[in-house]
Design a protein around this motif. Structure first.
Motif, PDB file in Angstrom:
ATOM      1  N   LEU A  97     -17.735  13.816  -1.570  1.00 34.86           N
ATOM      2  CA  LEU A  97     -17.014  12.683  -0.980  1.00 34.86           C
ATOM      3  C   LEU A  97     -15.544  13.018  -0.758  1.00 34.86           C
ATOM      4  N   SER A  98     -15.065  14.116  -1.308  1.00 33.30           N
ATOM      5  CA  SER A  98     -13.641  14.455  -1.165  1.00 33.30           C
ATOM      6  C   SER A  98     -13.406  15.234   0.121  1.00 33.30           C
ATOM      7  N   GLY A  99     -12.155  15.588   0.340  1.00 34.18           N
ATOM      8  CA  GLY A  99     -11.782  16.296   1.559  1.00 34.18           C
ATOM      9  C   GLY A  99     -11.928  17.800   1.473  1.00 34.18           C
ATOM     10  N   ASP A 100     -12.442  18.337   0.358  1.00 34.76           N
ATOM     11  CA  ASP A 100     -12.361  19.779   0.111  1.00 34.76           C
ATOM     12  C   ASP A 100     -13.114  20.639   1.108  1.00 34.76           C
ATOM     13  N   TRP A 112      -2.069  20.335   4.309  1.00 31.98           N
ATOM     14  CA  TRP A 112      -2.141  18.855   4.279  1.00 31.98           C
ATOM     15  C   TRP A 112      -2.540  18.312   2.914  1.00 31.98           C
ATOM     16  N   TYR A 113      -3.364  19.060   2.165  1.00 32.71           N
ATOM     17  CA  TYR A 113      -3.821  18.559   0.860  1.00 32.71           C
ATOM     18  C   TYR A 113      -3.006  19.113  -0.292  1.00 32.71           C
ATOM     19  N   LYS A 114      -2.198  20.158  -0.008  1.00 34.92           N
ATOM     20  CA  LYS A 114      -1.350  20.754  -1.052  1.00 34.92           C
ATOM     21  C   LYS A 114      -2.161  21.313  -2.233  1.00 34.92           C
ATOM     22  N   PRO A 147     -17.349  12.420   5.349  1.00 31.74           N
ATOM     23  CA  PRO A 147     -16.066  12.124   6.009  1.00 31.74           C
ATOM     24  C   PRO A 147     -15.170  11.212   5.176  1.00 31.74           C
ATOM     25  N   GLY A 148     -13.892  11.285   5.446  1.00 34.27           N
ATOM     26  CA  GLY A 148     -12.953  10.364   4.810  1.00 34.27           C
ATOM     27  C   GLY A 148     -13.130   8.951   5.348  1.00 34.27           C
ATOM     28  N   CYS A 149     -12.599   7.995   4.653  1.00 35.99           N
ATOM     29  CA  CYS A 149     -12.767   6.590   5.037  1.00 35.99           C
ATOM     30  C   CYS A 149     -12.078   6.304   6.365  1.00 35.99           C
ATOM     31  N   TYR A 150     -10.802   6.639   6.477  1.00 38.38           N
ATOM     32  CA  TYR A 150     -10.104   6.411   7.758  1.00 38.38           C
ATOM     33  C   TYR A 150     -10.737   7.220   8.905  1.00 38.38           C
ATOM     34  N   PRO A 151     -11.059   8.493   8.692  1.00 37.38           N
ATOM     35  CA  PRO A 151     -11.691   9.243   9.798  1.00 37.38           C
ATOM     36  C   PRO A 151     -13.019   8.647  10.245  1.00 37.38           C
ATOM     37  N   LYS A 177      -5.362   0.343   8.466  1.00 41.56           N
ATOM     38  CA  LYS A 177      -5.040  -0.478   7.284  1.00 41.56           C
ATOM     39  C   LYS A 177      -6.175  -0.321   6.269  1.00 41.56           C
ATOM     40  N   SER A 178      -5.822  -0.224   4.998  1.00 41.32           N
ATOM     41  CA  SER A 178      -6.843  -0.055   3.968  1.00 41.32           C
ATOM     42  C   SER A 178      -6.584  -0.968   2.794  1.00 41.32           C
ATOM     43  N   GLY A 179      -7.682  -1.412   2.178  1.00 38.84           N
ATOM     44  CA  GLY A 179      -7.601  -2.087   0.885  1.00 38.84           C
ATOM     45  C   GLY A 179      -7.303  -1.074  -0.204  1.00 38.84           C
ATOM     46  N   VAL A 180      -6.922  -1.572  -1.374  1.00 39.12           N
ATOM     47  CA  VAL A 180      -6.349  -0.717  -2.414  1.00 39.12           C
ATOM     48  C   VAL A 180      -7.404   0.127  -3.126  1.00 39.12           C
ATOM     49  N   GLY A 182      -9.235   2.016  -1.815  1.00 39.30           N
ATOM     50  CA  GLY A 182      -9.201   3.310  -1.107  1.00 39.30           C
ATOM     51  C   GLY A 182      -8.392   4.344  -1.850  1.00 39.30           C
ATOM     52  N   ALA A 183      -7.511   3.870  -2.730  1.00 39.28           N
ATOM     53  CA  ALA A 183      -6.657   4.802  -3.490  1.00 39.28           C
ATOM     54  C   ALA A 183      -7.312   5.228  -4.788  1.00 39.28           C
ATOM     55  N   GLY A 184      -8.521   4.711  -5.060  1.00 46.48           N
ATOM     56  CA  GLY A 184      -9.207   5.086  -6.293  1.00 46.48           C
ATOM     57  C   GLY A 184      -8.865   4.164  -7.442  1.00 46.48           C
ATOM     58  N   ALA A 202       3.530   0.659   4.943  1.00 40.69           N
ATOM     59  CA  ALA A 202       3.119   1.838   5.711  1.00 40.69           C
ATOM     60  C   ALA A 202       3.407   3.051   4.842  1.00 40.69           C
ATOM     61  N   TYR A 203       2.550   4.068   4.941  1.00 42.20           N
ATOM     62  CA  TYR A 203       2.769   5.242   4.088  1.00 42.20           C
ATOM     63  C   TYR A 203       2.284   6.511   4.772  1.00 42.20           C
ATOM     64  N   LYS A 204       2.756   7.626   4.283  1.00 43.42           N
ATOM     65  CA  LYS A 204       2.412   8.964   4.781  1.00 43.42           C
ATOM     66  C   LYS A 204       2.567   9.046   6.303  1.00 43.42           C
ATOM     67  N   ALA A 207       2.058  12.269   8.067  1.00 39.53           N
ATOM     68  CA  ALA A 207       1.776  13.248   7.008  1.00 39.53           C
ATOM     69  C   ALA A 207       0.456  12.993   6.284  1.00 39.53           C
ATOM     70  N   HIS A 208      -0.385  12.118   6.839  1.00 38.22           N
ATOM     71  CA  HIS A 208      -1.630  11.798   6.127  1.00 38.22           C
ATOM     72  C   HIS A 208      -2.650  12.923   6.281  1.00 38.22           C
ATOM     73  N   GLN A 209      -3.322  13.225   5.158  1.00 33.92           N
ATOM     74  CA  GLN A 209      -4.279  14.338   5.149  1.00 33.92           C
ATOM     75  C   GLN A 209      -5.484  14.097   6.063  1.00 33.92           C
ATOM     76  N   HIS A 210      -5.613  12.883   6.574  1.00 33.70           N
ATOM     77  CA  HIS A 210      -6.724  12.621   7.497  1.00 33.70           C
ATOM     78  C   HIS A 210      -6.397  12.991   8.944  1.00 33.70           C
ATOM     79  N   ILE A 211      -5.127  13.294   9.225  1.00 38.62           N
ATOM     80  CA  ILE A 211      -4.750  13.650  10.605  1.00 38.62           C
ATOM     81  C   ILE A 211      -5.501  14.899  11.077  1.00 38.62           C
TER      82      ILE A 211
HETATM   83  C1  LIG Z   1      -5.444   3.360   0.337  1.00 35.79           C
HETATM   84  C2  LIG Z   1      -5.358   4.843   0.058  1.00 35.79           C
HETATM   85  O1  LIG Z   1      -4.521   5.317  -0.667  1.00 35.79           O
HETATM   86  N1  LIG Z   1      -6.267   5.606   0.637  1.00 35.79           N
HETATM   87  C3  LIG Z   1      -6.289   7.043   0.421  1.00 35.79           C
HETATM   88  C4  LIG Z   1      -7.546   7.564   1.010  1.00 35.79           C
HETATM   89  C5  LIG Z   1      -8.117   8.633   0.093  1.00 35.79           C
HETATM   90  C6  LIG Z   1      -9.201   9.317   0.705  1.00 35.79           C
HETATM   91  O2  LIG Z   1     -10.249   8.779   0.929  1.00 35.79           O
HETATM   92  O3  LIG Z   1      -8.862  10.596   1.019  1.00 35.79           O
HETATM   93  P1  LIG Z   1      -9.901  11.782   1.206  1.00 35.79           P
HETATM   94  O4  LIG Z   1     -11.053  11.169   1.938  1.00 35.79           O
HETATM   95  O5  LIG Z   1      -9.144  12.754   1.966  1.00 35.79           O
HETATM   96  O6  LIG Z   1     -10.357  12.260  -0.110  1.00 35.79           O
HETATM   97  C7  LIG Z   1      -5.114   7.749   1.099  1.00 35.79           C
HETATM   98  O7  LIG Z   1      -4.584   7.198   2.065  1.00 35.79           O
HETATM   99  O8  LIG Z   1      -4.783   8.864   0.673  1.00 35.79           O
END
Ligand SMILES: CC(=O)N[C@@H](CCC(=O)OP(=O)(O)O)C(=O)O
Ligand SMILES: NC(=O)C1=CN([C@@H]2O[C@H](COP(=O)(O)OP(=O)(O)OC[C@H]3O[C@@H](n4cnc5c(N)ncnc54)[C@H](OP(=O)(O)O)[C@@H]3O)[C@@H](O)[C@H]2O)C=CC1
Length: 345
Positions: A97-100, A112-114, A147-151, A177-180, A182-184, A202-204, A207-211
């Motif tokens: 489920l991660s981006g690895d 992007w993931y550092k 896939p990631g949630c936003y992607p 926009k995401s609910g919280v 999403g941050a785990g 607004a954040y990242k 610079a978001h790793q989903h770009i």
């Molecule tokens: C609200 C929130 O913080 N969301 C996370 C999404 C994490 C995630 O799903 O990232 P990977 O799929 O890349 O593991 C973020 O924006 O980083």
């Protein structure tokens, strides 16, 4: 079929437990915890005590492979890149489920993931688990990069129009926009109640790793190199993602024609619901379900298409799509165990 879960105390893990529990062909196998091994799962999640009351285990690839048929990894980025090679060598299939394993480029991942990237041989082996777009590749894979949630919300919204020559591919702007959740589950300064409640952040920016993940998928599907402007926001709700996407059109076309195009593209995709004209989805209308609902509107004044794509970040954005992929890998109906209708209101 016994399903092991790694990342036991996290949100992705307990969403997998919820979905596996109702799946006719899956049962919960080993649950691995980095921080709570030896503790009872129900001690941490009493509300799940009648579903699962086994002790949380330490990670051991051979033991997991002997006692289970498939492994879900619901761990932070930078973890599964170390665990998956051991698991594949021990002979068990993995869904991460991660981006690895999503980015084909090791350099991109590191930028992007550092984190140190996974070894290239595994990046080459991984199949990107966007269920509706790559079902045949998913069927025959031993390693799925979920896939990631936003992607997920973004690419489902954009792929149909990018398969035509109607879109100005340099004009793509995604307002996400995401609910919280999403941050785990872990607490952080940016995600605790007083910071989130009655606030909008607004954040990242840029610079978001989903770009790179989104650009990789859209470039693959359009056949052209695509760059996007992608801005994420944290909103005071637990679950839900809404991506509002803007694309300039190169020709005049009506909203109705665009909707017909999307309905045609997703006519076989049970979980993608294209709304009628004038009907724009909200996140609660997919809450707890594996649906991705799409609303479409052409502004004829500006000749710009707006796409509104909503999902539940923990279901279609994570655990639900992972189960959908297990269904595809086993030749089961992709809807198996995922028939929950949204929990509205
Ligand atoms: C609200 C929130 O913080 N969301 C996370 C999404 C994490 C995630 O799903 O990232 P990977 O799929 O890349 O593991 C973020 O924006 O980083
Ligand atoms: N939340 C969401 O909406 C989505 C999340 N994802 C991705 O899915 C993965 C899981 O996300 P989520 O469940 O929300 O995250 P959580 O933080 O809620 O859970 C992750 C779990 O991983 C375990 N963990 C933490 N650090 C380590 C470590 N160093 N080594 C091994 N295990 C560790 C912990 O469980 P324990 O100590 O019990 O092992 C932790 O609870 C992440 O990569 C995330 O980016 C993808 C799509 C959507």
């Amino acid at each position: 079929m016994r399903a092991a879960i790694i990342g036991g105390t996290g949100y992705g893990s307990i969403e997998l437990v919820r979905l596996i529990n109702k799946h006719p062909f899956l049962e919960i196998g080993s649950v691995v915890s980095n921080s709570q091994s030896g503790s009872s799962f129900s001690g941490i999640y009493p509300h799940l005590s009648e579903i699962i009351d086994q002790p949380l285990e330490k990670f051991d690839a051979d033991t997991l492979s002997e006692n289970n048929d498939i492994v879900f990894l619901a761990t932070p980025s930078g973890v599964s890149s170390k665990l998956v090679p051991q698991l594949l060598k021990s002979g068990i299939k993995c869904i991460d489920l991660s981006g690895d394993f999503r980015l084909r480029s090791m350099e991109e991942y590191e930028t992007w993931y550092k984190h140190k990237p996974a070894d290239e041989e595994y990046l080459k082996q991984a199949i990107y688990g966007l269920s509706e777009i790559y079902p045949d590749q998913i069927k025959s894979s031993n390693l799925i990069a979920n896939p990631g949630c936003y992607p997920t919300a973004t690419t489902i919204g954009l792929i149909p129009i990018l398969k035509t020559n109607l879109a100005d591919e340099k004009s793509i702007i995604i307002d996400a926009k995401s609910g919280v959740s999403g941050a785990g589950r872990g607490l952080s300064l940016t995600a605790h109640y007083s910071e989130i409640n009655e606030n909008l952040k607004a954040y990242k920016l840029g610079a978001h790793q989903h770009i790179p993940e989104i650009e990789q998928v859209l470039s693959d599907e359009s056949g052209n190199p695509i760059t996007i402007t992608f801005t994420t926001h944290l909103v005071p709700m637990t679950r839900g993602i809404m991506c509002t996407i803007y694309v300039n059109l190169k020709e005049e076309i009506s909203t109705k024609k665009i909707i017909d195009l999307y309905k045609q593209f997703y006519q076989e995709s049970h979980f993608i619901r294209v709304r009628p004209e004038g009907n724009i989805p909200s996140t609660k209308e997919v809450l707890g379900s594996n649906y991705c609902d799409l609303g479409l509107h052409v502004d004829e004044r500006t000749n710009r298409l707006t796409i509104v794509s909503v999902i539940d970040n923990l279901v279609k954005g994570a655990a639900g799509q992972a189960i959908q992929n297990v269904n595809l890998m086993n030749g089961w109906d992709e809807r198996t165990g995922l028939t929950d209708i949204p929990m509205y209101p």
